[in-house]
Design a protein around this motif. Sequence first.
Motif, PDB file in Angstrom:
ATOM      1  N   TYR A 177      41.739  -4.814  20.842  1.00 34.37           N
ATOM      2  CA  TYR A 177      41.179  -3.702  21.606  1.00 34.37           C
ATOM      3  C   TYR A 177      39.987  -4.170  22.449  1.00 34.37           C
ATOM      4  O   TYR A 177      39.737  -3.620  23.531  1.00 34.37           O
ATOM      5  N   ALA A 178      39.278  -5.176  21.976  1.00 36.93           N
ATOM      6  CA  ALA A 178      38.207  -5.753  22.797  1.00 36.93           C
ATOM      7  C   ALA A 178      38.788  -6.353  24.070  1.00 36.93           C
ATOM      8  O   ALA A 178      38.167  -6.302  25.137  1.00 36.93           O
ATOM      9  N   HIS A 192      37.947  -1.858  25.226  1.00 39.31           N
ATOM     10  CA  HIS A 192      37.755  -0.624  24.459  1.00 39.31           C
ATOM     11  C   HIS A 192      38.016   0.612  25.314  1.00 39.31           C
ATOM     12  O   HIS A 192      37.343   1.638  25.162  1.00 39.31           O
ATOM     13  N   SER A 233      44.110  -2.058  16.123  1.00 41.23           N
ATOM     14  CA  SER A 233      42.803  -2.547  16.550  1.00 41.23           C
ATOM     15  C   SER A 233      41.966  -1.403  17.117  1.00 41.23           C
ATOM     16  O   SER A 233      40.772  -1.287  16.823  1.00 41.23           O
ATOM     17  N   GLN A 284      40.891   0.947  14.215  1.00 36.89           N
ATOM     18  CA  GLN A 284      39.768   0.380  13.456  1.00 36.89           C
ATOM     19  C   GLN A 284      38.461   0.502  14.235  1.00 36.89           C
ATOM     20  O   GLN A 284      37.393   0.732  13.658  1.00 36.89           O
ATOM     21  N   HIS A 285      38.555   0.337  15.550  1.00 36.45           N
ATOM     22  CA  HIS A 285      37.346   0.469  16.372  1.00 36.45           C
ATOM     23  C   HIS A 285      36.766   1.876  16.259  1.00 36.45           C
ATOM     24  O   HIS A 285      35.550   2.045  16.069  1.00 36.45           O
ATOM     25  N   TYR A 286      37.619   2.877  16.375  1.00 38.76           N
ATOM     26  CA  TYR A 286      37.125   4.247  16.343  1.00 38.76           C
ATOM     27  C   TYR A 286      36.745   4.697  14.936  1.00 38.76           C
ATOM     28  O   TYR A 286      36.066   5.707  14.768  1.00 38.76           O
ATOM     29  N   GLY A 318      35.286  -1.880  14.087  1.00 34.78           N
ATOM     30  CA  GLY A 318      35.226  -2.861  15.167  1.00 34.78           C
ATOM     31  C   GLY A 318      36.016  -4.116  14.888  1.00 34.78           C
ATOM     32  O   GLY A 318      37.047  -4.090  14.231  1.00 34.78           O
ATOM     33  N   THR A 341      31.183  -7.318  11.120  1.00 32.74           N
ATOM     34  CA  THR A 341      31.878  -6.377  11.977  1.00 32.74           C
ATOM     35  C   THR A 341      31.099  -6.234  13.268  1.00 32.74           C
ATOM     36  O   THR A 341      29.881  -6.042  13.271  1.00 32.74           O
ATOM     37  N   GLY A 353      30.913  -4.169  16.954  1.00 35.51           N
ATOM     38  CA  GLY A 353      31.358  -3.056  17.778  1.00 35.51           C
ATOM     39  C   GLY A 353      31.397  -3.448  19.228  1.00 35.51           C
ATOM     40  O   GLY A 353      31.186  -4.597  19.611  1.00 35.51           O
ATOM     41  N   ALA A 354      31.662  -2.447  20.074  1.00 29.16           N
ATOM     42  CA  ALA A 354      31.665  -2.715  21.521  1.00 29.16           C
ATOM     43  C   ALA A 354      30.254  -3.026  21.982  1.00 29.16           C
ATOM     44  O   ALA A 354      29.295  -2.392  21.545  1.00 29.16           O
TER      45      ALA A 354
END
Length: 382
Positions: free
Chosen positions: A277-278, A282, A362, A365-367, A371, A378, A380-381
């Motif tokens: 997702y990175a 994002h 992905s 997991q981010h939301y 991350g 971990t 994050g954005a």
Amino acid sequence: MEWIGAGSLLAWLWLLLGQGLFWRTDVRLPERRDPERWPSVAVVVPARDEAEVLPASLPSLLAQKYPGRAEVFLVDDGSTDGTGVLARELAAERGGLDLTVSSPGEPEPGWTGKLWAVRHGIALARERVAPEYLLLTDADIAHEPDSLRELVAAARSADLDLVSQMARLRVATFWERLIVPAFVYFFGQLYPFRWVNRPGARTAAAAGGCVLLRREAAERAGIPEAIRHAVIDDVTLARAVQRSGGRIWLGLADRVDSVRPYPRLAELWRMVSRSAYAQLLHQPLLLLGTVIGLALVYLAPPVALLSGLLGGSVVVAATGGAAWAVMCGTYLPMLRYYRQPLWTAPLLPFTALLYLLMTVDSAVQHYRGRGAAWKGRTYGAP
């Protein structure tokens, strides 16, 4: 269904001819000759809990047959498995290039652990060696004895600021055979090597396991401070070097291998999903477009073929079958590179479905606030 099959076929014809011949596996180190003077090199190895793989990788770095001055700096990034102690023991037993083992402590806010370790290793190298080049290589990467020599000769001969080789990943278990060659295939499709290597190109990428970087280019690009937050650090590094006027090169390796095992699907899943997702910045819209694109390009051909056969539509079956055939044909060179049976090429749609699910996971997991999780950390954005 007719337009879906036809759209998929058109997409594959475009990928075959218009996407930088991404499917070919003949992009190897450029023609090279020995320089009159071999520059000094610092090999920087960030390592966090790598005791499992270090005996197969670190001795290969210490055994480099390099005509100039070279030293290895292993940065123990908060390991709990004795990585630093093991590294010193291996150096004492095997000999070879000088090894310095150090630890930078916990990363400062805004830094990923790997890039914090790289920063520390580069600072040590500047004090000890004043290197003209930096070899940034992961702790799971094993090098043949002439690897460093070949990388430096290629960089000097072609006047390159960054030379990166995509290490040959381990392929031993069922899941590695199914997923690993496709990983490199998809990477090449996203960042065609021929586009990366063109002078003045807009496409930039590198393979983080093996990057030879001219120190002056690193300083000009502000490496690693300028990319300190990057989860996908290799591509971000290449972009920074390129934007600062540096020349970059990326290709497949013949004599550089990853020794890290991914025996089960869960481990491969984490490897892909932690940064997928990175890669999409994002952005939900990019995620949606990626899911639709993967479905149209990889899942539609077999669905169209089966639908046409069952429904009696020659056109649907023909377009779906033709798209599937082109897909398989583009995958064959990568299977040969990884010495895998060619009959596995038709399984690529199933592999693509797994990658689609990994990408969606992905984002989930981010939301959920997890991350990009890796070895107890971990991110994050940014």
